[in-house]
Design a protein around this motif. Structure first.
Motif: not given
Length: 484
Positions: A1-20
């Motif tokens: 099963m592919t995750w292409e429709w369920f992930t967005d690498p462009d939000y990697w930094a936004s997620r990381l900053l949110f978690q911090r």
């Protein structure tokens, strides 16, 4: 099963900053709990947790403290949560396997929910449920070396929407001053805990106060819908939220409410913009495992179902404010300051060591860390730390009804010279001794004018009002006994 429709690498930094940022808020919350629980909720506290769990079924307030309670266990829970939050802040979960990352984020959620659910009046604030809900969603975001799941990012937007739009709607349905744009004639002066700049905000020109209210309505009633728009509109909307909440942080002390709302706006930002300010570069991201997809889809269905009552509440004529519809505080309703008080009534607690009360009795004032007391003391910066006792005394100033379950217990602790309770205060007027009588009075406070400030050096002018707790002495059974 592919995750292409369920992930967005462009939000990697936004997620990381949110978690911090979320980990930092968790850290503050756990430290607040560790430093204040004993006099408020401990075995000999004002409202003891053992008494609460004995009278409340587990399903109404799930908590690990139903298994067992001791002050030592509470301290262990709080400091464990603080240590784990600090580790998450430093990136402990960044390269962990997905299952371990989820576990590491689930532990502080369980620990803090366990505290909130037995916290009684001391934890009855909207930002407690907001932290619990945001913390639950954070469990499913995954570590830094996997692509962020889009559905969780959208659930965070939905949470931010409810926070902002709920606050806007409660104002429009509430006090008339929000509709005639005059609420900020009073709010900076009468808010729960003014900060170092509140005096200056209060003295802004009245036309500018009306502009502030209009800007607030725009930020809370219009901008939230743009959070769901494509980029760059969503980032602009998130930026408006961040600026608005930053303005509120400057104007008063609202614990971590503003910081957490800003944190929720971060994953809305286009991650490519966030990457420009974060140190380091994006790692080679891997696809999350299929079982995480199943959990994320299940989470989305759960939040969708549980959103029915909060949505109905948003459109209801009698909107509830800061209410949890489930004991796990998963999908809540939010709002703040539907009503604005026009005059500030401050509870001032006084004691005397005179053996008897006479017309010449000298009363000495207990000074608190955050709330107004000495008119010459500048309002301090407290947020994001939360001084729970100071906040609850503000509510008593509005109505003594708010203190009926705990104010007598506070008076008894002061009469007994309880050390844990006195550590919640800035100054004990009886160091090394005990008061014979304690009382509480209401004073009316207002900010000094610019001229009064120059002439006296004071930040406040206050006038004495009625006595709300008659002079009490400590009875043999340890309760406060009013004297005639």
């Amino acid at each position: 099963m592919t995750w292409e429709w369920f992930t967005d690498p462009d939000y990697w930094a936004s997620r990381l900053l949110f978690q911090r940022m979320l980990a930092a808020i968790y850290l503050v919350a756990f430290v607040c709990a560790a430093r204040q629980f004993r006099p408020l909720l401990g075995e000999r506290g004002i409202t003891p947790i053992p008494r609460f769990v004995a009278a409340t079924p587990f399903r109404a307030a799930p908590s690990i403290f139903y298994l067992r309670y001791s002050d030592r266990l509470f301290a262990t829970v709080a400091w464990t949560g603080a240590a784990l939050s600090a580790a998450l802040l430093l990136g402990l979960a960044d390269s962990a396997p997905v299952w371990l990352s989820m576990l590491l984020w689930a532990v502080p959620w369980v620990l803090y929910l366990s505290i909130v659910n037995v916290g009684q009046v001391w934890y009855g604030f909207g930002w407690e449920s907001l932290l619990a809900e945001a913390g639950f969603l954070a469990i499913f975001l995954g570590p830094a070396d996997t692509a962020p799941p889009v559905l969780v990012l959208w659930l965070l937007r939905w949470l931010l929407f409810r926070v902002e739009f709920g606050a806007g709607m409660i104002k429009m349905r509430g006090d008339r001053c929000w509709r005639d744009l005059t609420c900020l004639y009073y709010h900076h002066e009468t808010q729960p805990m003014p900060g170092p700049l509140s005096w200056y905000f209060h003295h802004l020109p009245k036309p500018l106060h009306k502009v502030e209210v209009l800007a607030n309505h725009f930020a809370q009633l219009v901008v939230p819908f743009a959070l769901f728009a494509p980029q760059p509109v969503a980032s602009v909307a998130a930026g408006v939220v961040i600026v608005t909440q930053g303005w509120l942080m400057l104007s008063g002390n609202f614990a971590w409410l503003n910081a957490l709302t800003i944190t929720l706006a971060v994953p809305v930002l286009d991650g490519r913009l966030v990457e420009r300010v974060l140190p380091g570069s994006r790692p080679e991201l891997t696809e999350p495992p299929g079982w995480q997809l199943v959990l994320v889809v299940a989470l989305t269905v759960l939040v969708t179902v549980l959103s029915y009552r909060p949505v109905r509440n948003l459109v209801a004529r009698r909107q509830l404010m800061n209410y949890s519809f489930t004991s796990l505080r998963l999908v809540n309703t939010y709002g703040a300051f539907g009503g604005i008080t026009r005059r500030r009534h401050e509870v001032i607690i006084e004691g005397t060591d005179d053996p008897e009360i006479t017309p010449g009795t000298v009363w000495r004032e207990y000074e608190f860390k955050g709330k107004p007391g000495d008119p010459r003391r500048r309002p301090p910066q407290v947020a994001p730390y939360h001084l729970r006792l100071d906040w609850m005394l503000w509510f008593v100033g509005i109505s003594t009804h708010y203190g009926r379950t705990w104010l007598p217990g506070l008076v008894a602790k002061l009469l007994a010279g309880d050390r844990a309770t006195l550590r919640l205060l800035r100054r004990d007027p009886f160091p090394g001794s005990l008061p014979t009588f304690v009382r509480a009075r209401l004073f009316t406070y207002r900010f000094t004018t610019a001229r009064e400030r120059r002439e006296t050096g004071a930040w406040w002018v206050r006038d004495p009002g009625p006595t709300i707790v008659r002079p009490c002495r400590l009875s043999p059974d340890g309760t406060p006994e009013p004297v005639a």
